[in-house]
Design a protein around this motif. Structure first.
Motif, short mmCIF file in Angstrom:
data_model
loop_
_atom_site.label_atom_id
_atom_site.label_comp_id
_atom_site.label_asym_id
_atom_site.label_seq_id
_atom_site.Cartn_x
_atom_site.Cartn_y
_atom_site.Cartn_z
N THR B 99 42.22 28.32 36.91
CA THR B 99 43.47 28.15 36.15
C THR B 99 44.69 28.18 37.06
O THR B 99 45.65 27.44 36.83
N GLN B 100 44.70 29.02 38.09
CA GLN B 100 45.93 29.16 38.89
C GLN B 100 45.90 28.36 40.18
O GLN B 100 46.95 28.08 40.76
N HIS B 101 44.73 28.01 40.68
CA HIS B 101 44.68 27.29 41.95
C HIS B 101 44.02 25.94 41.83
O HIS B 101 43.78 25.28 42.85
N GLY B 102 43.73 25.53 40.62
CA GLY B 102 43.19 24.20 40.41
C GLY B 102 41.85 23.95 41.09
O GLY B 102 41.50 22.81 41.39
N ALA B 103 41.07 25.02 41.33
CA ALA B 103 39.78 24.84 41.99
C ALA B 103 38.79 24.19 41.02
O ALA B 103 38.90 24.35 39.80
N SER B 104 37.82 23.49 41.59
CA SER B 104 36.78 22.89 40.74
C SER B 104 35.79 23.98 40.34
O SER B 104 35.76 25.07 40.91
N SER B 105 34.99 23.64 39.36
CA SER B 105 33.98 24.57 38.86
C SER B 105 33.00 24.98 39.96
O SER B 105 32.62 26.14 40.08
N ALA B 106 32.61 23.98 40.78
CA ALA B 106 31.63 24.26 41.83
C ALA B 106 32.23 25.20 42.87
O ALA B 106 31.57 26.15 43.32
N THR B 107 33.48 24.98 43.24
CA THR B 107 34.14 25.88 44.19
C THR B 107 34.20 27.28 43.62
O THR B 107 33.95 28.27 44.32
N ALA B 108 34.55 27.36 42.33
CA ALA B 108 34.64 28.66 41.68
C ALA B 108 33.29 29.37 41.69
O ALA B 108 33.23 30.59 41.89
N LEU B 109 32.21 28.61 41.51
CA LEU B 109 30.88 29.21 41.54
C LEU B 109 30.59 29.83 42.91
O LEU B 109 30.17 30.98 43.01
N LEU B 110 30.89 29.03 43.95
CA LEU B 110 30.66 29.55 45.31
C LEU B 110 31.49 30.81 45.55
O LEU B 110 30.99 31.80 46.10
N ALA B 111 32.76 30.77 45.12
CA ALA B 111 33.63 31.92 45.34
C ALA B 111 33.14 33.12 44.53
O ALA B 111 33.16 34.27 45.01
N ALA B 112 32.69 32.88 43.28
CA ALA B 112 32.21 33.98 42.45
C ALA B 112 30.99 34.65 43.09
O ALA B 112 30.86 35.87 43.11
N VAL B 113 30.09 33.81 43.65
CA VAL B 113 28.91 34.36 44.32
C VAL B 113 29.34 35.14 45.57
O VAL B 113 28.88 36.25 45.81
N GLY B 114 30.28 34.57 46.32
CA GLY B 114 30.73 35.22 47.55
C GLY B 114 31.41 36.55 47.27
O GLY B 114 31.09 37.57 47.89
N PHE B 115 32.36 36.55 46.33
CA PHE B 115 33.06 37.80 46.02
C PHE B 115 32.10 38.80 45.37
O PHE B 115 32.22 40.01 45.59
N GLY B 116 31.16 38.31 44.58
CA GLY B 116 30.17 39.20 43.98
C GLY B 116 29.33 39.89 45.06
O GLY B 116 29.08 41.09 45.01
N LEU B 117 28.94 39.08 46.06
CA LEU B 117 28.16 39.60 47.18
C LEU B 117 28.93 40.71 47.89
O LEU B 117 28.42 41.80 48.15
N LEU B 118 30.21 40.41 48.17
CA LEU B 118 31.06 41.36 48.91
C LEU B 118 31.28 42.63 48.08
O LEU B 118 31.13 43.75 48.57
N ALA B 119 31.65 42.43 46.81
CA ALA B 119 31.91 43.59 45.95
C ALA B 119 30.64 44.42 45.78
O ALA B 119 30.68 45.65 45.78
N GLY B 120 29.49 43.74 45.68
CA GLY B 120 28.23 44.45 45.56
C GLY B 120 27.96 45.31 46.78
O GLY B 120 27.58 46.48 46.67
#
Lengths: 252, 333
Positions: B99-120
């Motif tokens: 919503t705020q950075h106009g990223a595509s769904s696929a980019t968001a998926l990669l970022a969600a996995v990455g941040f999830g990994l880090l937060a985990g």
């Protein structure tokens, strides 16, 4: 060539002195036995040497390098593996998986690459060979919870041997075993020594000690009270009295 | 110099290894689990309705979350109550980026996995020091802190009102807008995650996780770096929770902090325990049961609260061993 040596080891638990200035060394291809009455600090000594306890004072060297502060996994990956007095197996897993866990002590055999089929096949082959060496190849798929006491002990030995250790540390490996199983364990110790593995053995059964040990260290209340070539230590009346074995005749 | 392999035994030849592999193959009913899962996933297509698809999507998303949590609780034996926070990290990453950075769904998926990994991995750090119930209490606290972060880091998370108008997921140029499409996406993700976690379970890393669960001291003495294992288990389960969060954010249009509360973490633990600790397919069944119960109770707020209360009581009893003792007493009676 000295594989593992310790100098001036001290360990204190509250008011109890568990290890009092203990020196010890185990050479390449040598079996050193530690004997002594219950509570004399034998298991504490093994715990300190295998990184489970950090001794209060003293220095431990492996192949000439200082490993005094090394934690257990790092020591295992450098070739110091052990078994436990109470035979610690991974109860929910089968015999093969228990042995495969032992391969983590071999950093060259890629635990991270192990999901590749050919790496997995090689690791499985090594584990089966180790089970074969302890005579349990046919029981590889059995959950260890259903194995007999003697078989469990042998699985533990296979787990310790699978990664080609430099030094094998055994805490009462024959306790509670049948005579047949005891002989099998004795033969395994001798075979490991003949391959150049250093063996450090805590054992109550002085017959086994007499049969396999090159040198003996006698502990009492945490201190070394006698030590030297196996035959002369076992012949020492004071030692035999201390270990409650006065009635046993020592074979000539 | 090191001695020869496993007692100087001749290495096994190819035929012996093949025989071994053949006898190692799982029994038929075990090999049918994946086809059975796929078949079960097709059932909603037979009774198509918005309601059924939506329920099935929630069940599949919960199942992704639960299968990821299996890595931590089932394989590695670590009891964490912060899993909803990781789910939230995935959802907020997706919502914010799209919503705020106009990223595509696929980019968001990669970022969600990455941040999830880090937060985990970060949530897993306390496991290096404490275990058992102490770890549960600490992760409970971390979960609360993360939820407060969702509430108060307004510029990124939108605060109490959350983030709205999250675009529908779109992969390979196809935008998935219907209830059916979103369900099928969640189900496809579930199948991929189930296969991945099953492969992990059979890998040396998965075996090391199980060694940590069964006997940490024995594992350490066999060369297993238990600290690395624990943090890896948390990180991998965080990555899977990131996928679940991405699915949730893409399907729901608007997200807000109350979704990612401690009660959801407890429910995820209940899903895994319902299926039998450590059983990946069991966790899927547990997730389906909880999702169905929750759905059936949405019209009865008291019932929903009762469900969640019962879940918390069940977890506490399980930790105390009372559940197992009670079941054994029932079996004997």
């Amino acid at each position: 060539m000295t594989t593992l040596s310790a100098t001036g080891l001290r360990q204190r638990f509250g008011g109890v002195v568990a290890l009092d200035d203990v020196d010890l060394s185990v050479d390449h291809g040598e079996v050193v036995a530690v004997i002594g009455p219950n509570g004399s600090g034998k298991t504490t000594l093994l715990n300190a040497l295998t990184g489970i306890l950090r001794p209060d004072a003293g220095r431990i060297e492996l192949m000439g390098g200082d490993v005094t502060a090394a934690p257990a996994p790092r020591l295992a990956r450098r070739g110091v593996v052990r078994t436990f007095q109470d035979g610690r197996l991974l109860e929910s897993l089968c015999a093969l998986d228990n042995v495969l866990v032992g391969l983590h002590a071999d950093p060259r055999d890629g635990a991270w690459r192990g999901w590749l089929p050919w790496v997995a096949r090689r690791r499985r082959g090594r584990a089966i060979a180790a089970l074969d060496a302890v005579g349990l190849r046919d029981r590889w798929s059995a959950r260890v919870a259903v194995l007999s006491h003697g078989q469990r002990r042998r699985v533990e030995l296979a787990r310790a041997l699978v990664a080609d250790p430099r030094i094998l540390v055994l805490d009462e490996p024959t306790a509670g075993l049948t005579p047949e199983d005891t002989h099998a364990v004795r033969d395994l110790i001798v075979a490991a020594r003949n391959r150049g593995v250093a063996v450090l053995l805590v054992e109550h059964d002085l017959d086994i000690v007499g049969a396999v040990a090159d040198r003996i260290l006698v502990l009492d209340a945490g201190a070394v009270v006698a030590g030297g070539v196996a035959r002369s230590v076992l012949a020492d009346a004071r030692v035999r009295h201390l270990c409650g074995m006065a009635a046993v005749e020592q074979p000539a | 110099m090191r001695a020869g392999a496993g007692g100087g035994v001749a290495p096994l030849d190819g035929a012996a290894l093949r025989r071994l592999a053949a006898s190692a193959r799982a029994p038929v009913w075990l090999r049918l689990r994946l086809p059975a899962l796929v078949a079960a996933g097709m059932v909603p297509l037979l009774v198509p309705s918005a309601h059924v698809y939506d329920l099935a999507r929630v069940a599949a998303t919960y199942a992704v979350l639960a299968v990821g949590y299996c890595i931590v609780l089932g394989l590695c034996g670590q009891f964490s109550v912060a899993h909803a926070a990781l789910y939230g990290v995935g959802a907020y990453t997706t919502a914010n980026l799209t919503t705020q950075h106009g990223a595509s769904s696929a980019t968001a998926l990669l970022a969600a996995v990455g941040f999830g990994l880090l937060a985990g991995a970060l949530i897993g750090l306390p496991a290096l020091r404490v275990r058992g119930d102490q770890l549960a209490v600490i992760t409970l606290g971390i979960g609360q802190v993360v939820q407060l972060l969702f509430l108060n880091w307004t510029s990124v998370t939108g605060g109490f009102t959350g983030i709205s108008d999250i675009p529908a997921p779109s992969l390979f140029g196809i935008t998935l807008t219907s209830y059916r499409d979103n369900y099928l996406l969640a189900f496809a993700a579930l199948v991929i995650v189930v296969v991945a976690v099953e492969l992990l379970r059979r890998s040396p890393l998965g075996l090391a996780f199980m060694a940590v669960r069964d006997d940490e001291l024995a594992a350490r003495s066999a060369g297993v770096r238990t600290g690395v294992c624990k943090v890896s288990a948390f990180a991998l389960s965080g990555a899977v929770a990131g996928i679940a969060g991405w699915l949730y954010a893409g399907a729901i249009i608007s997200i807000s902090p109350p979704t990612f509360d401690v009660v959801l973490s407890v429910l995820v633990a209940v899903m895994v325990l319902l299926g039998g600790q450590g059983r990946v397919y069991g966790a899927v069944v547990g997730a389906a049961i909880i999702a169905t119960l929750e759905n059936a109770l949405t019209e009865y707020p008291a019932g929903e609260i009762a469900l969640k209360g019962a879940a918390i009581i069940a977890i506490v009893m399980w930790r105390a061993g009372a559940l197992r003792d009670g079941l054994m007493r029932l079996r004997r009676a």
